[in-house]
Design an enzyme around this catalytic site. Sequence first.
Site, mmCIF file in Angstrom:
data_model
loop_
_atom_site.group_PDB
_atom_site.id
_atom_site.type_symbol
_atom_site.label_atom_id
_atom_site.label_comp_id
_atom_site.label_asym_id
_atom_site.label_seq_id
_atom_site.Cartn_x
_atom_site.Cartn_y
_atom_site.Cartn_z
ATOM 1 C CD GLU A 115 -97.785 19.851 -24.348
ATOM 2 O OE1 GLU A 115 -97.257 19.437 -25.400
ATOM 3 O OE2 GLU A 115 -98.478 19.138 -23.609
ATOM 4 C CG HIS A 138 -101.733 24.108 -23.902
ATOM 5 N ND1 HIS A 138 -102.846 23.457 -24.389
ATOM 6 C CD2 HIS A 138 -101.251 23.312 -22.897
ATOM 7 C CE1 HIS A 138 -103.022 22.326 -23.724
ATOM 8 N NE2 HIS A 138 -102.070 22.218 -22.810
ATOM 9 C CG HIS A 140 -105.352 21.806 -19.156
ATOM 10 N ND1 HIS A 140 -104.756 20.978 -18.228
ATOM 11 C CD2 HIS A 140 -104.504 21.821 -20.227
ATOM 12 C CE1 HIS A 140 -103.598 20.527 -18.706
ATOM 13 N NE2 HIS A 140 -103.418 21.038 -19.909
ATOM 14 C CG HIS A 210 -104.280 17.952 -23.219
ATOM 15 N ND1 HIS A 210 -103.077 17.302 -23.240
ATOM 16 C CD2 HIS A 210 -104.033 19.140 -22.607
ATOM 17 C CE1 HIS A 210 -102.154 18.036 -22.647
ATOM 18 N NE2 HIS A 210 -102.717 19.172 -22.258
HETATM 19 O O1 2HA Z 1 -97.761 22.506 -18.986
HETATM 20 O O2 2HA Z 1 -100.497 21.740 -19.949
HETATM 21 O O3 2HA Z 1 -99.915 19.931 -21.750
HETATM 22 C C1 2HA Z 1 -98.560 21.441 -18.656
HETATM 23 C C2 2HA Z 1 -99.474 21.116 -19.775
HETATM 24 C C3 2HA Z 1 -99.071 20.037 -20.666
HETATM 25 ZN ZN ZN Z 2 -101.882 20.755 -21.287
#
Ligand code: 2HA
Ligand code: ZN
Length: 266
Positions: A115, A138, A140, A210
């Site tokens: 990313e 970031h 999940h 996502h």
């Molecule tokens: O690094 O989360 O969006 C892996 C991810 C891609």
């Molecule tokens: Zn991701």
Amino acid sequence: MNLFTKQNEIEKILRDVQRVAEILFQKGWSEKNAGNISVKLPDAIALVSNPKVHPLDKPFPALADTCFYMTGTGKRMQDVAVSATDNGLFIQITPDGHGYIPVKATDQEVRPTSEFPSHLGIHNMIAERGSHETIVMHTHATEIIALTQNPKIKSSEALNKILWGMHPETMVFIPKGAGFVPYILPGTQTIADATIEQFASHDIVVWEKHGIFAIGKDVIDTFDNIDIACKSAKIWFACKSAGFEPEGMTDEQLDELRDLVKKFNS
Ligand code: 2HA
Ligand code: ZN
């Protein structure tokens, strides 16, 4: 050999990255290689002569000469938790902002997070607007992703009604709320541009189906914002699972909280 003159400061940041990487893994938000973290460092590296310059797809003059730590592509958060340097890398943006120079902390070859366009683009937006966030994170976050699977929750407005409505502290700590980015292929410039646009007016950004992006002034604080948003989502699902519709907060109650935040920040 120390890469930095502010080595102690950098080591503290990397310890925080490791601590948060462990929490992200324990939360179940970083399966396999999921998630990535980048940090704008308060120091530059003295570069060797003739360094290997990688061109950037998009130039970032506002980031000229700036140095970053970032997790590596394909690396597991559970491994970042053990060693941020073995599972990440330092990069320095060139003086013209058109390229970057990877700087090895170890012998291993590590490439920047998949990313990369979103991370650098967000750091560039922060530099251009002159605010002081140094962290882009970031992950999940399961319950946040689950919310975006609901056909009725496909806008920032719908998302924030839930996030702010489930707990008063969500408005206090995330007063500008979450920006919503409809599904776009991950790792692309298109999703990076949509994310940057949402960060102009929101504290956090949610990617449909996502995950979530947050920015902040230190690693722990940045994680906290994701944790707070996710807590609201969890409360919403707990009410739904118990078979009743959550009441949420009234507009008056939210306005009262907004006033409190304004007073707090003035
Ligand atoms: O690094 O989360 O969006 C892996 C991810 C891609
Ligand atoms: Zn991701």
